[in-house]
Design an enzyme around this catalytic site. Structure first.
Site, PDB file in Angstrom:
ATOM      1  N   SER A 197      23.755 -31.635  59.634  1.00 54.13           N
ATOM      2  CA  SER A 197      25.063 -31.328  59.066  1.00 54.13           C
ATOM      3  C   SER A 197      25.844 -30.496  60.069  1.00 54.13           C
ATOM      4  O   SER A 197      25.290 -29.938  61.017  1.00 54.13           O
ATOM      5  CB  SER A 197      24.892 -30.565  57.744  1.00 54.13           C
ATOM      6  OG  SER A 197      26.136 -30.262  57.147  1.00 54.13           O
ATOM      7  N   CYS A 198      27.159 -30.416  59.867  1.00 53.83           N
ATOM      8  CA  CYS A 198      28.009 -29.556  60.713  1.00 53.83           C
ATOM      9  C   CYS A 198      29.291 -29.300  59.939  1.00 53.83           C
ATOM     10  O   CYS A 198      29.249 -29.083  58.733  1.00 53.83           O
ATOM     11  CB  CYS A 198      28.256 -30.198  62.082  1.00 53.83           C
ATOM     12  SG  CYS A 198      29.096 -31.793  62.027  1.00 53.83           S
ATOM     13  N   GLY A 199      30.436 -29.315  60.606  1.00 58.43           N
ATOM     14  CA  GLY A 199      31.692 -29.139  59.897  1.00 58.43           C
ATOM     15  C   GLY A 199      32.202 -30.435  59.292  1.00 58.43           C
ATOM     16  O   GLY A 199      32.546 -30.503  58.110  1.00 58.43           O
TER      17      GLY A 199
ATOM     18  N   TRP B 212      29.787 -29.874  56.068  1.00 54.57           N
ATOM     19  CA  TRP B 212      30.201 -28.653  55.380  1.00 54.57           C
ATOM     20  C   TRP B 212      31.609 -28.741  54.791  1.00 54.57           C
ATOM     21  O   TRP B 212      31.903 -28.075  53.795  1.00 54.57           O
ATOM     22  CB  TRP B 212      30.102 -27.440  56.308  1.00 54.57           C
ATOM     23  CG  TRP B 212      30.375 -26.170  55.549  1.00 54.57           C
ATOM     24  CD1 TRP B 212      31.492 -25.391  55.601  1.00 54.57           C
ATOM     25  CD2 TRP B 212      29.531 -25.586  54.556  1.00 54.57           C
ATOM     26  NE1 TRP B 212      31.394 -24.350  54.715  1.00 54.57           N
ATOM     27  CE2 TRP B 212      30.188 -24.446  54.055  1.00 54.57           C
ATOM     28  CE3 TRP B 212      28.276 -25.909  54.040  1.00 54.57           C
ATOM     29  CZ2 TRP B 212      29.637 -23.629  53.082  1.00 54.57           C
ATOM     30  CZ3 TRP B 212      27.713 -25.094  53.064  1.00 54.57           C
ATOM     31  CH2 TRP B 212      28.398 -23.972  52.590  1.00 54.57           C
TER      32      TRP B 212
END
Length: 279
Positions: free
Chosen positions: A238-240, A267
């Site tokens: 996951s990330c932004g 996110w």
């Protein structure tokens, strides 16, 4: 016979050696870094010789509420054909920051079942350092391609999968954002998004798998992932908004870790929802 990619990451020397190969397609997938401030352009944009600009926005679902949402297999196939991509192409993708947005394109093609694609290690900075051939971008047009999608659902995760993992804890979620964003001590680039992290996730900033503008070695990457995941669980990155999560996906592939996926909403989706968060 079509040129074959030797590994998910290729060097600028390898690319130079094959630069004039008829089946080679070089894609410039540069985007601005999330959270970066606009700066005055000091020099004219250059690209690797024979490259084509690959617009990530054009290959994202513009009707979706979240940024960088992956297209359906059918839409991706249509866009790829319109771009001029063929099944027998050998694709090398790069970006102007070294390794930032290019792995996202690599992952998208992997998701669509196309494996003859690699990221250029060090990207344009490394190419430029070597004084290898560059040119000004031109609006080149390729003839319509015959690309066919072969969707690989195991390579993508959705919010329902991540929600289920809060209770099952069957997967390890690795978050590619900075530690400050992970712990909610730095603001999110999108002001409306809450800070913090997904329960049962661990922080692994994408910068941790890089050495400058290049990827760390396969041995170093194996050590990094083993330290984070001693139980050898399947991984969800996951990330932004799915960009730097793809950097971790590339790193895991180089480390010969096979069971992993990218949470496409990442996110931005989680932080905008009422899903539980940890700080």
């Amino acid at each position: 016979m079509s040129l074959k990619i030797p590994a998910p990451l290729v060097s600028v020397d390898w690319l130079l050696e094959h630069l004039e190969n008829d089946s080679l397609l070089i894609l410039d997938a540069t985007i601005p870094k999330v959270g970066s401030k606009p700066t005055e352009i000091l020099e004219e944009k250059l690209q690797i010789k024979n490259a084509y600009f690959f617009d990530l926005n054009d290959f994202s679902d513009k009707d979706a509420p979240l940024p960088n949402t992956i297209l359906s297999a059918e839409k991706f196939q249509q866009k790829a054909q319109e771009f001029g991509i063929n099944n027998n192409h050998c694709i090398v993708v790069y970006d102007d920051l070294g390794i930032y947005s290019s792995p996202r394109v690599w992952w998208m093609f992997q998701l669509m079942g196309f494996e003859n694609i690699a990221v250029l290690d060090g990207g344009f900075p490394e190419w430029k350092t070597k004084n290898y051939p560059t040119e000004k971008p031109t609006k080149q047009n390729l003839s319509k391609g015959n690309f066919i999608s072969n969707y690989q659902p195991e390579k993508i995760a959705f919010m329902k999968n991540v929600l289920e993992n809060i209770s099952s804890n069957s997967h390890l979620i690795l978050d590619a954002r900075s530690e400050g964003r992970f712990f909610g001590t730095e603001p999110e680039p999108r002001k409306e998004v809450r800070g913090g992290h997904i329960p049962n996730s661990k922080s692994l900033p994408h910068s941790a798998v890089l050495s400058g503008t290049k990827m760390k070695s396969a041995e170093e990457l194996k050590m990094i992932f083993e330290a984070k995941n001693p139980e050898n669980k399947p991984l969800i990155f996951s990330c932004g908004s799915g960009i730097t999560a793809s950097v971790l996906a590339l790193g895991a592939t180089i480390a010969d870790i096979k069971n992993h996926s990218v949470y496409d909403g990442s996110w931005t989706e989680w932080g905008l929802s009422d899903a539980p968060i940890n700080l």
